[in-house]
Scaffold this motif. Sequence first.
Motif, mmCIF file in Angstrom:
data_model
loop_
_atom_site.group_PDB
_atom_site.id
_atom_site.type_symbol
_atom_site.label_atom_id
_atom_site.label_comp_id
_atom_site.label_asym_id
_atom_site.label_seq_id
_atom_site.Cartn_x
_atom_site.Cartn_y
_atom_site.Cartn_z
ATOM 1 N N UNK A 1 0.833 -1.264 0.140
ATOM 2 C CA UNK A 1 -0.096 -0.015 0.124
ATOM 3 C C UNK A 1 0.998 1.273 0.015
ATOM 4 N N UNK A 2 0.611 2.055 -1.038
ATOM 5 C CA UNK A 2 1.083 3.242 -1.032
ATOM 6 C C UNK A 2 0.282 4.643 -0.312
ATOM 7 N N UNK A 3 0.785 5.004 0.949
ATOM 8 C CA UNK A 3 0.176 5.916 1.783
ATOM 9 C C UNK A 3 0.287 7.086 1.224
ATOM 10 N N UNK A 4 1.674 7.816 1.069
ATOM 11 C CA UNK A 4 1.821 9.090 0.607
ATOM 12 C C UNK A 4 2.124 9.015 -0.756
ATOM 13 N N UNK A 5 1.681 10.045 -1.235
ATOM 14 C CA UNK A 5 1.859 10.458 -2.790
ATOM 15 C C UNK A 5 1.814 11.924 -3.183
ATOM 16 N N UNK A 6 2.231 12.372 -4.079
ATOM 17 C CA UNK A 6 2.067 13.517 -4.689
ATOM 18 C C UNK A 6 0.710 13.835 -5.236
ATOM 19 N N UNK A 7 0.054 13.011 -5.432
ATOM 20 C CA UNK A 7 -1.266 13.223 -5.961
ATOM 21 C C UNK A 7 -2.233 12.520 -5.457
ATOM 22 N N UNK A 8 -3.726 13.173 -5.237
ATOM 23 C CA UNK A 8 -4.805 12.515 -4.507
ATOM 24 C C UNK A 8 -4.829 10.871 -4.963
ATOM 25 N N UNK A 9 -5.110 10.805 -6.331
ATOM 26 C CA UNK A 9 -5.178 9.694 -6.803
ATOM 27 C C UNK A 9 -4.129 8.538 -6.156
ATOM 28 N N UNK A 10 -2.908 9.113 -5.939
ATOM 29 C CA UNK A 10 -1.892 8.032 -5.722
ATOM 30 C C UNK A 10 -1.937 7.633 -4.279
ATOM 31 N N UNK A 11 -2.631 8.322 -3.469
ATOM 32 C CA UNK A 11 -2.473 7.981 -1.745
ATOM 33 C C UNK A 11 -3.368 6.992 -1.715
ATOM 34 N N UNK A 12 -3.019 6.014 -0.666
ATOM 35 C CA UNK A 12 -3.396 4.829 -0.094
ATOM 36 C C UNK A 12 -4.041 3.980 -1.238
#
Length: 361
Positions: free
Chosen positions: A243-254
Amino acid sequence: MNRDIIAFTKYKFNVYGNKDIRSGKDSAVVGIVGKSKSLDFPTMLIFWSLVRNSVVLAVYLLFSVACFLTVHEHYLPSLITFSEAYQLEMAERKAKIASVTAKNYEVIFGYCKPLHNKPLTSLKVADLQAVIKKLSDKCIGHATQKKVRQLYHNIYNYAVKYQIIPPTADISRFVDIDLPKRTKTKQPFNTRQLNRVKALADSNDPLAPYAMIVIMMCYSGPRPSEFLALEKNDVKLHSRFYRIRESKTEAGRNRLVPISKKVVQYYDYWLHRPGKTLITDLDGKQLTYHRFLRIFDKVMKVTRCKHKPHECRHTCATWLDDKGANKLSIKKILGHATQDITDGTYTHKNIRQLKKAIDLL
């Protein structure tokens, strides 16, 4: 002079209102200034009319003078250093940014070491520009210089906001950086290149663990910053996803990212290394992007490849498209926003379908 003190008193209250008291000395001054602030002019007139005792008046006057001298001598805006302004600005910014972004700011702040202990109001454009020139002389290019300049902007905007300096004293806008070099179009790894990286990953070379990372990223397509921030608790190897929790885009988070069968052994290796995050240095500490980039470049040199970390992500996207993977699955894996409202609202890709897509590689 009075305007200066009043402005800075407001600034201290803004800072300490956010509970950013860093020492007993600061705490004491806040208490004094707080009491002094409550004694406004009308209150003082009432105090004078009601109190006739000369001893009490003397105590009050001594107290007022002590407040003035304490603020004036130790906490005038003119004495705030570049480093202190940075710490205060980051205390406010950290609540709005990802932890990996905050760590990158720390790295960029390190480049500004010659400025750290200098009062912010004493700095000249030449001082800020000297840091940029030093980076340029070391062949550290546009991208990093741009981040340093952004750090300048953040600090000076904060200083203006809290009336530490007037708007006209913002000299960060006059800093120049090198022009970006023409970058080549991103190219995916070809089969021969990837085979050389795999050979290094399966060897006893000290770089082997980091060659594994290159393969892992090519087979799942995360952004480098996302993968470096990935914690072991978020890797479910038995179920083959993380699970990717942190991302620079909203679509990329969680988002859930499938793990290819071809690289399970590499994840298993890194899960047994010390450290909270999946990718660490020899001491179990999380790698910053800048440290990782230096190691990545060494892997590329040994394997006779010319790629950058983000091209691992481009490789995954290209392979998935070439293998005919479902378009929505590709977007879900890479963390891209879904433009089609039908795809975003009515179509749900579960992890089983995402694993099916990644296993095409």
